[in-house]
Design an enzyme around this catalytic site. Structure first.
Site, PDB file in Angstrom:
ATOM      1  N   THR A   1       0.875  -1.169   0.000  1.00  0.00           N
ATOM      2  CA  THR A   1       0.000   0.000   0.000  1.00  0.00           C
ATOM      3  C   THR A   1       0.915   1.222   0.000  1.00  0.00           C
ATOM      4  OG1 THR A   1      -1.670  -1.163   1.290  1.00  0.00           O
ATOM      5  CG2 THR A   1      -1.824   1.233   1.218  1.00  0.00           C
TER       6      THR A   1
ATOM      7  N   LYS B   1      -7.531   1.640  -3.361  1.00  0.00           N
ATOM      8  CA  LYS B   1      -7.234   1.115  -2.019  1.00  0.00           C
ATOM      9  C   LYS B   1      -7.451   2.201  -0.953  1.00  0.00           C
ATOM     10  CE  LYS B   1      -5.130  -1.307   1.250  1.00  0.00           C
ATOM     11  NZ  LYS B   1      -5.688  -2.485   1.866  1.00  0.00           N
TER      12      LYS B   1
ATOM     13  N   LYS C   1      -1.956   4.887   8.652  1.00  0.00           N
ATOM     14  CA  LYS C   1      -1.131   5.079   7.445  1.00  0.00           C
ATOM     15  C   LYS C   1      -2.026   5.276   6.210  1.00  0.00           C
ATOM     16  CE  LYS C   1       1.321   2.311   4.132  1.00  0.00           C
ATOM     17  NZ  LYS C   1       1.821   1.011   3.735  1.00  0.00           N
TER      18      LYS C   1
END
Ligand code: NAD
Length: 290
Positions: free
Chosen positions: A87, A162, A237
């Site tokens: 990611t 995402k 994050k």
């Protein structure tokens, strides 16, 4: 195929193991020295990449990704296939893919959802950014590690999908926790709330699949003292990535901004990195005005 797998942590290790089980030759490298059963341990990312047809990365963030690409691209075989499953921010994903393509390689970003359970079971969902022909080349490897692939668009689009998904996840988790805390104050049992909401318009993955209250709904980290699961620091994050992207693209995401602050405070205050659903305990300890 011969596959270099770089970044063999909680996610990378089981993903690489599934490639081994599917009959591929896996050459692994991780700074920690971790290696799944059946993979060949290499002493550098460059050594692993130099003997592979495909290079898969599963790394902590976009900075590390770009460093690893800069290191391995010069020694990679001609027309290698680069698949990044980390990611990362959209900009880093585009830059990394650009570096590989400029050197004559094929590159996609393919971040995942499904967590460590999905990585182990081989049931991950891949969100792919890159050319359709590159995705077609990657498909046999992705299907060994997951059960669903969505082509989202050009390089970077997988990462965009995402972060949008995880911004919704953060918002629905906090909303779900708020509802449970309100229900407690109103004398409504958690089971009754779950039974109503999980079959009504308030339902979401946070409620139905990952219920943040112990002994309610299916098994979730709440039933295991909030051990991750999906650690709050990883949620933070992803939320911070969504807010960087919102800032740079001038998108209004007021709830995204709010939930990012909530998780930032939570992660700073916590001694251990618990599951992101443990946010319910912080909400429970507060009153309406604090
Ligand atoms: P992790 O910290 O367990 O694994 C990362 C690994 O990368 C570590 O083993 C580390 O030693 C290694 N590493 C770091 N720098 C390196 C380098 N330069 N060369 C080689 N190895 C290096 O993290 P994880 O949970 O496996 O997550 C990996 C990625 O997947 C992250 O981007 C994360 O956001 C994403 N992700 C995680 C989950 C989850 O549930 N854990 C779910 C979806 C996506």
């Amino acid at each position: 195929m011969k596959i270099a797998f770089i970044g063999l942590g909680n996610m990378g290790r089981p993903m690489a193991r599934n490639l081994v089980l599917a009959g591929h030759d896996v050459f692994g490298f991780d700074l920690s020295g971790d290696m799944p059963e059946g993979a060949t341990k290499c002493d550098s990312a460059r050594t692993a990449a130099a003997q592979a047809d495909a290079i898969i990365t599963m790394l902590p963030n976009g900075h590390i990704l770009k460093d690893v690409y800069a290191d391995v691209i010069p020694g990679a075989r001609d027309a290698s296939l680069f698949i990044d499953c980390s990611t990362a921010d959209v900009e880093s994903a585009r830059t990394a893919a650009g570096m590989a393509k400029e050197a004559g390689h094929v590159a996609i970003d393919a971040p995942v959802s499904g967590g460590t359970t999905g990585a182990t079971a081989g049931t991950l969902t891949f969100m792919v950014g890159g050319d359709a022909s590159a995705l077609a080349q990657a498909e046999p490897l992705l299907s060994a590690m997951g059960q669903r692939t969505v082509h989202c668009g050009a390089n970077g689009s997988g990462q965009a999908a995402k972060m949008c998904n995880n911004m919704i996840l953060g918002i629905t988790m906090v909303g779900t926790c708020e509802a449970f805390v309100l229900a407690e104050k109103l004398g409504l049992s958690a089971t009754a709330l779950f039974d109503v909401v999980s079959t009504s318009s308030g339902q979401s993955w946070s409620m139905n699949t990952y219920c943040p209250v112990p002994d309610v709904g299916p098994q979730s980290p709440a039933d295991n003292h909030y051990q991750p699961g999906f650690a709050a620091s990883l949620m933070l994050k992803d939320l911070e990535l969504s807010q960087q992207a919102a800032w740079s693209s001038n998108a209004a995401t007021p709830l995204g901004a709010n939930v990012t602050e909530i998780y930032r405070d939570f992660v700073v205050d916590e001694d251990v990195d618990r599951d992101f659903s443990a946010i319910i305990e912080t909400l429970r300890s507060k009153g309406a005005v604090s």
